[in-house]
Design an enzyme around this catalytic site. Structure first.
Site, PDB file in Angstrom:
ATOM      1  N   TYR A   1      -2.608 -13.792 -14.039  1.00 44.39           N
ATOM      2  CA  TYR A   1      -3.154 -12.709 -14.860  1.00 44.39           C
ATOM      3  C   TYR A   1      -2.109 -11.650 -15.171  1.00 44.39           C
ATOM      4  O   TYR A   1      -2.221 -10.919 -16.149  1.00 44.39           O
ATOM      5  CB  TYR A   1      -4.371 -12.081 -14.160  1.00 44.39           C
ATOM      6  CG  TYR A   1      -5.559 -13.011 -14.100  1.00 44.39           C
ATOM      7  CD1 TYR A   1      -6.269 -13.332 -15.249  1.00 44.39           C
ATOM      8  CD2 TYR A   1      -5.959 -13.583 -12.901  1.00 44.39           C
ATOM      9  CE1 TYR A   1      -7.356 -14.200 -15.209  1.00 44.39           C
ATOM     10  CE2 TYR A   1      -7.044 -14.451 -12.844  1.00 44.39           C
ATOM     11  CZ  TYR A   1      -7.730 -14.754 -13.996  1.00 44.39           C
ATOM     12  OH  TYR A   1      -8.791 -15.619 -13.948  1.00 44.39           O
TER      13      TYR A   1
ATOM     14  N   TYR B   1      -7.219 -33.266  -9.014  1.00 41.76           N
ATOM     15  CA  TYR B   1      -7.211 -32.697 -10.362  1.00 41.76           C
ATOM     16  C   TYR B   1      -6.156 -31.612 -10.548  1.00 41.76           C
ATOM     17  O   TYR B   1      -6.150 -30.928 -11.566  1.00 41.76           O
ATOM     18  CB  TYR B   1      -8.631 -32.239 -10.737  1.00 41.76           C
ATOM     19  CG  TYR B   1      -9.497 -33.445 -11.012  1.00 41.76           C
ATOM     20  CD1 TYR B   1      -9.663 -33.935 -12.291  1.00 41.76           C
ATOM     21  CD2 TYR B   1     -10.059 -34.169  -9.957  1.00 41.76           C
ATOM     22  CE1 TYR B   1     -10.399 -35.091 -12.535  1.00 41.76           C
ATOM     23  CE2 TYR B   1     -10.792 -35.322 -10.189  1.00 41.76           C
ATOM     24  CZ  TYR B   1     -10.952 -35.775 -11.482  1.00 41.76           C
ATOM     25  OH  TYR B   1     -11.670 -36.931 -11.722  1.00 41.76           O
TER      26      TYR B   1
ATOM     27  N   HIS C   1     -14.767 -17.187  -6.883  1.00 45.41           N
ATOM     28  CA  HIS C   1     -14.673 -18.653  -6.884  1.00 45.41           C
ATOM     29  C   HIS C   1     -15.552 -19.330  -5.833  1.00 45.41           C
ATOM     30  O   HIS C   1     -15.097 -20.091  -4.999  1.00 45.41           O
ATOM     31  CB  HIS C   1     -13.208 -19.091  -6.718  1.00 45.41           C
ATOM     32  CG  HIS C   1     -12.292 -18.528  -7.754  1.00 45.41           C
ATOM     33  ND1 HIS C   1     -10.936 -18.747  -7.746  1.00 45.41           N
ATOM     34  CD2 HIS C   1     -12.537 -17.742  -8.840  1.00 45.41           C
ATOM     35  CE1 HIS C   1     -10.373 -18.126  -8.778  1.00 45.41           C
ATOM     36  NE2 HIS C   1     -11.331 -17.508  -9.451  1.00 45.41           N
TER      37      HIS C   1
END
Length: 361
Positions: free
Chosen positions: A257, A246, A142
């Site tokens: 996951y 956001y 990321h």
């Protein structure tokens, strides 16, 4: 005899239909690239291409020229040499902007950096670091990162949450999980949303992001659009607004996951919800609007690359809504980057293939 002629004509007709249905969707323009993370077109229609492993290639007249005097690039996991964009007034000022992972600054490991430089005799010159996210981390995930300019020539760039969703995205005193806005010289615009907030990172434009790897100014509305990776589900398209949150990781359409939940909320009052999401995830990378007339009715569509499913999604828009999606270049490979060329054609960077031109159908 007439029956044989009729059958032959019938056969040739369907053969023609078959050939038409097999019409090439693309042609390879730059072959033999490993991971073309970003690319852009110079005024002479040559190309600058970043390879994630730490190369900058000038592709001109069919030749690949490796550019020298690059910054030291930290290659780890998803980090390396990432996006490249020209200043909107490149023809006058010669500035080229890059994002890459570097080890400069505090902490061990690396973090995302925005630099500008000029190109002279196949070397980068006048290099200036405009922003360095901190602290460094040895985590490999990321980093972001895309670059876009608005009509006022302010530069936007994204930095992912660096795999630390608990600390970074919701904290405006920390880098990571943000989209930033700077003036083209690296100074902070006086009307950035958090310039007067104590201890805030003044360059932040929006926050609560996970890992934005697509960003573009919508040429029809002049708004900045971005997409980002969700976890297991919940990839998003967002319209980026000044000072907005956001939601990541407080709200998401995704799950861990492992299959467990980290939030039971897909939206929260006061936080911006995506205009579109993908569940299951497509792993989006690269995006570009079709603003030319080369593709007929496709004008105004948004193209988004899929790393996971190896296609380009043609998003048909109605206002700010994705009305329908059509898959292009199915199974071509992991789509990393998309740009509209100076000639109006759409170009796509594909891992372990190269850069291809989408042919009008």
């Amino acid at each position: 005899m007439k029956q044989k002629i009729y059958l032959l004509s019938f056969s040739l007709f369907f053969c023609g239909l078959s050939l038409l249905s097999q019409k090439k969707e693309y042609e390879i323009v730059v072959p033999d690239l490993v991971n073309p993370w970003g690319f852009t077109f110079l005024p002479d229609n040559s190309m600058l291409i970043t390879e994630k492993e730490g190369k900058l290639i000038h592709f001109k007249h069919g030749r690949k020229i490796n550019i020298g005097n690059l910054p030291e690039i930290y290659v780890r996991g998803q980090g390396g040499f990432m996006d490249v964009e020209l200043h909107p007034n490149y023809s006058q000022n010669g500035w080229i902007y890059f994002t890459y992972a570097s080890q400069g600054g505090k902490g061990n490991g690396g973090n995302t950096t925005l630099m500008r430089a000029k190109l002279k005799e196949n070397q980068l010159v006048e290099k200036e670091v405009l922003y360095k996210a901190s602290p460094n981390s040895k985590r490999g995930q990321h980093f972001g990162s895309r670059i876009a300019f608005d009509k006022e020539n302010r530069v936007y760039f994204s930095v992912g949450d660096r795999g630390n969703r608990e600390l970074n995205p919701q904290d405006i005193t920390r880098d990571g999980g943000k989209i930033y806005r700077l003036n083209d010289d690296g100074s902070v615009p006086i009307n950035n949303p958090f310039v007067n907030q104590k201890n805030a990172k003044k360059a932040i434009f929006s926050f609560g992001h996970r890992n934005p790897q697509g960003m573009e100014m919508n040429p029809f509305t002049n708004e900045i659009w971005a997409h980002e990776h969700g976890p297991q589900g919940g990839d998003e398209i967002n319209i980026i607004k000044k000072g907005e949150n956001y939601g990541w990781p407080k709200a998401s359409y995704g799950i861990n996951y492992s299959g467990t939940k980290f939030t039971d909320k897909t939206s929260i009052p006061g936080m911006k919800s995506p205009i579109h999401h993908w569940t299951p995830s497509i792993a989006p990378s690269g995006m570009a609007f079709i603003s030319s007339d080369k593709y007929g009715k496709w004008k105004g569509n948004l193209l988004v690359g899929s790393l996971k499913f190896q296609y380009v999604s043609r998003c048909i828009l109605k206002g700010n809504t994705v009305f329908k999606e059509v898959k292009l270049l199915k199974d071509i490979g992991r789509v990393r980057s998309i740009e509209q060329g100076l000639d109006g054609f759409m170009y796509v960077g594909v891992e372990n293939l190269g850069i291809v031109k989408i042919l009008p159908n």
